[in-house]
Design a protein around this motif. Structure first.
Motif, PDB file in Angstrom:
ATOM      1  N   ASP A  28       0.818  -1.215   0.000  1.00 32.92           N
ATOM      2  CA  ASP A  28       0.000   0.000   0.000  1.00 32.92           C
ATOM      3  C   ASP A  28       0.851   1.264   0.000  1.00 32.92           C
ATOM      4  OD1 ASP A  28      -2.261  -1.573   0.003  1.00 32.92           O
ATOM      5  OD2 ASP A  28      -2.721  -1.234   2.137  1.00 32.92           O
ATOM      6  N   VAL A  29       1.917   1.263   0.789  1.00 36.98           N
ATOM      7  CA  VAL A  29       2.782   2.440   0.873  1.00 36.98           C
ATOM      8  C   VAL A  29       3.387   2.754  -0.492  1.00 36.98           C
ATOM      9  CG1 VAL A  29       5.008   3.245   1.780  1.00 36.98           C
ATOM     10  CG2 VAL A  29       3.291   2.328   3.323  1.00 36.98           C
ATOM     11  N   PHE A  30       3.881   1.733  -1.163  1.00 38.64           N
ATOM     12  CA  PHE A  30       4.485   1.969  -2.469  1.00 38.64           C
ATOM     13  C   PHE A  30       3.439   2.367  -3.513  1.00 38.64           C
ATOM     14  CE2 PHE A  30       8.131  -0.082  -0.593  1.00 38.64           C
ATOM     15  CZ  PHE A  30       9.174   0.670  -1.114  1.00 38.64           C
ATOM     16  N   GLU A  31       2.245   1.832  -3.403  1.00 39.57           N
ATOM     17  CA  GLU A  31       1.192   2.231  -4.334  1.00 39.57           C
ATOM     18  C   GLU A  31       0.826   3.698  -4.124  1.00 39.57           C
ATOM     19  OE1 GLU A  31      -3.371   1.086  -5.617  1.00 39.57           O
ATOM     20  OE2 GLU A  31      -2.208  -0.353  -4.466  1.00 39.57           O
ATOM     21  N   PHE A  33       2.697   6.012  -2.730  1.00 34.09           N
ATOM     22  CA  PHE A  33       3.853   6.818  -3.126  1.00 34.09           C
ATOM     23  C   PHE A  33       3.898   6.966  -4.646  1.00 34.09           C
ATOM     24  CE2 PHE A  33       8.362   6.885  -4.479  1.00 34.09           C
ATOM     25  CZ  PHE A  33       8.712   8.128  -3.975  1.00 34.09           C
ATOM     26  N   SER A  34       3.660   5.892  -5.347  1.00 29.88           N
ATOM     27  CA  SER A  34       3.686   5.910  -6.811  1.00 29.88           C
ATOM     28  C   SER A  34       2.603   6.836  -7.355  1.00 29.88           C
ATOM     29  CB  SER A  34       3.507   4.493  -7.362  1.00 29.88           C
ATOM     30  OG  SER A  34       4.596   3.684  -6.976  1.00 29.88           O
ATOM     31  N   GLU A  35       1.405   6.740  -6.791  1.00 30.98           N
ATOM     32  CA  GLU A  35       0.313   7.620  -7.230  1.00 30.98           C
ATOM     33  C   GLU A  35       0.671   9.092  -6.985  1.00 30.98           C
ATOM     34  OE1 GLU A  35      -3.133   6.196  -5.127  1.00 30.98           O
ATOM     35  OE2 GLU A  35      -3.277   4.397  -6.369  1.00 30.98           O
ATOM     36  N   TYR A  36       1.277   9.357  -5.828  1.00 32.84           N
ATOM     37  CA  TYR A  36       1.682  10.734  -5.506  1.00 32.84           C
ATOM     38  C   TYR A  36       2.725  11.240  -6.500  1.00 32.84           C
ATOM     39  CZ  TYR A  36       3.900  14.623  -3.121  1.00 32.84           C
ATOM     40  OH  TYR A  36       4.431  15.852  -2.837  1.00 32.84           O
ATOM     41  N   MET A  37       3.716  10.409  -6.797  1.00 34.64           N
ATOM     42  CA  MET A  37       4.776  10.820  -7.705  1.00 34.64           C
ATOM     43  C   MET A  37       4.232  11.072  -9.116  1.00 34.64           C
ATOM     44  SD  MET A  37       7.373  11.292  -5.890  1.00 34.64           S
ATOM     45  CE  MET A  37       8.571  11.577  -7.177  1.00 34.64           C
ATOM     46  N   PHE A  57       6.556   4.258 -12.129  1.00 38.49           N
ATOM     47  CA  PHE A  57       5.995   4.104 -10.791  1.00 38.49           C
ATOM     48  C   PHE A  57       4.933   3.020 -10.712  1.00 38.49           C
ATOM     49  CE2 PHE A  57       8.253   8.049 -10.050  1.00 38.49           C
ATOM     50  CZ  PHE A  57       8.854   7.743  -8.837  1.00 38.49           C
ATOM     51  N   GLN A  58       4.292   2.697 -11.813  1.00 36.98           N
ATOM     52  CA  GLN A  58       3.412   1.528 -11.819  1.00 36.98           C
ATOM     53  C   GLN A  58       4.244   0.267 -11.621  1.00 36.98           C
ATOM     54  OE1 GLN A  58       1.190   1.905 -15.480  1.00 36.98           O
ATOM     55  NE2 GLN A  58      -0.343   3.233 -14.546  1.00 36.98           N
ATOM     56  N   LEU A  59       5.422   0.236 -12.207  1.00 41.78           N
ATOM     57  CA  LEU A  59       6.324  -0.896 -12.008  1.00 41.78           C
ATOM     58  C   LEU A  59       6.789  -0.973 -10.552  1.00 41.78           C
ATOM     59  CD1 LEU A  59       7.884  -3.283 -13.158  1.00 41.78           C
ATOM     60  CD2 LEU A  59       9.699  -1.676 -13.811  1.00 41.78           C
ATOM     61  N   VAL A  60       7.059   0.170  -9.942  1.00 44.82           N
ATOM     62  CA  VAL A  60       7.444   0.197  -8.525  1.00 44.82           C
ATOM     63  C   VAL A  60       6.326  -0.409  -7.678  1.00 44.82           C
ATOM     64  CG1 VAL A  60       7.840   1.721  -6.541  1.00 44.82           C
ATOM     65  CG2 VAL A  60       9.037   2.143  -8.704  1.00 44.82           C
ATOM     66  N   LYS A  62       3.881  -2.440  -8.582  1.00 47.27           N
ATOM     67  CA  LYS A  62       3.725  -3.859  -8.875  1.00 47.27           C
ATOM     68  C   LYS A  62       4.835  -4.680  -8.214  1.00 47.27           C
ATOM     69  CE  LYS A  62       3.568  -7.324 -12.549  1.00 47.27           C
ATOM     70  NZ  LYS A  62       4.192  -8.295 -11.686  1.00 47.27           N
ATOM     71  N   THR A  63       6.055  -4.169  -8.255  1.00 43.42           N
ATOM     72  CA  THR A  63       7.176  -4.869  -7.630  1.00 43.42           C
ATOM     73  C   THR A  63       6.971  -4.983  -6.125  1.00 43.42           C
ATOM     74  OG1 THR A  63       8.674  -4.105  -9.362  1.00 43.42           O
ATOM     75  CG2 THR A  63       9.677  -4.861  -7.302  1.00 43.42           C
ATOM     76  N   ALA A  64       6.500  -3.925  -5.489  1.00 43.29           N
ATOM     77  CA  ALA A  64       6.228  -3.966  -4.051  1.00 43.29           C
ATOM     78  C   ALA A  64       5.153  -5.000  -3.731  1.00 43.29           C
ATOM     79  CB  ALA A  64       5.814  -2.585  -3.548  1.00 43.29           C
ATOM     80  N   LYS A  65       4.111  -5.061  -4.559  1.00 42.33           N
ATOM     81  CA  LYS A  65       3.063  -6.073  -4.348  1.00 42.33           C
ATOM     82  C   LYS A  65       3.635  -7.475  -4.516  1.00 42.33           C
ATOM     83  CE  LYS A  65      -1.338  -7.802  -6.079  1.00 42.33           C
ATOM     84  NZ  LYS A  65      -0.862  -9.177  -6.005  1.00 42.33           N
ATOM     85  N   ASP A  66       4.456  -7.658  -5.545  1.00 42.56           N
ATOM     86  CA  ASP A  66       5.076  -8.970  -5.777  1.00 42.56           C
ATOM     87  C   ASP A  66       5.962  -9.383  -4.609  1.00 42.56           C
ATOM     88  OD1 ASP A  66       3.786  -9.039  -8.223  1.00 42.56           O
ATOM     89  OD2 ASP A  66       5.598  -8.583  -9.399  1.00 42.56           O
ATOM     90  N   ILE A  67       6.680  -8.433  -4.043  1.00 44.61           N
ATOM     91  CA  ILE A  67       7.528  -8.728  -2.876  1.00 44.61           C
ATOM     92  C   ILE A  67       6.656  -9.165  -1.700  1.00 44.61           C
ATOM     93  CG2 ILE A  67       9.019  -7.690  -1.114  1.00 44.61           C
ATOM     94  CD1 ILE A  67      10.251  -6.016  -3.426  1.00 44.61           C
ATOM     95  N   GLY A  68       5.566  -8.451  -1.459  1.00 45.62           N
ATOM     96  CA  GLY A  68       4.648  -8.837  -0.392  1.00 45.62           C
ATOM     97  C   GLY A  68       4.098 -10.244  -0.601  1.00 45.62           C
TER      98      GLY A  68
END
Length: 126
Positions: A28-31, A33-37, A57-60, A62-68
């Motif tokens: 959620d944090v990365f999502e 952050f990505s939306e903000y950027m 930032f969509q890739l960022v 998605k990568t954070a979700k994949d890590i989770g």
């Protein structure tokens, strides 16, 4: 032995809930952050550069979700092995075979959705 198994069951459940919460928060944090950027980019960048920023930032996110998701899966494996060990120890200590098997299933059902204690470790390392 049955009381110890019950305590372990409760401890694993709590740890799993915390791990799940961490994995969800991480993504959620990365999502957010990505939306903000992307929003900042739309307001400050030349219009031609905005799609690149959005893609990055969509890739960022998605990568954070994949890590989770990976943390959950890895933790599920770890907790599954722990639950099997606790059930086997319970059987060895005289808990009825059926009850010990039920304990194993109970632990697994509590742990598999939760599984992210490993994520908490990563969180402290980051």
């Amino acid at each position: 032995p049955r009381e110890l198994c019950t305590q372990l069951n409760s401890t694993f459940k709590d740890a799993g809930e915390k791990a799940n919460s961490f994995a969800n928060s991480f993504a959620d944090v990365f999502e957010e952050f990505s939306e903000y950027m992307v929003k900042v980019g739309q307001e400050t960048l030349i219009i031609e550069h905005v799609p690149k920023v959005q893609d990055s930032f969509q890739l960022v996110a998605k990568t954070a979700k994949d890590i989770g998701d990976e943390v959950r899966a890895t933790s599920a494996s770890l907790f599954g092995a722990l639950a099997a060990g606790v059930a086997a120890a319970g059987e060895a200590a005289g808990i009825e075979r059926g009850a010990a098997a039920g304990l194993r299933g109970g632990l697994l059902s509590l742990l598999i959705p939760a599984l992210g204690t490993t994520a908490a470790i990563f969180h402290h390392l980051l």
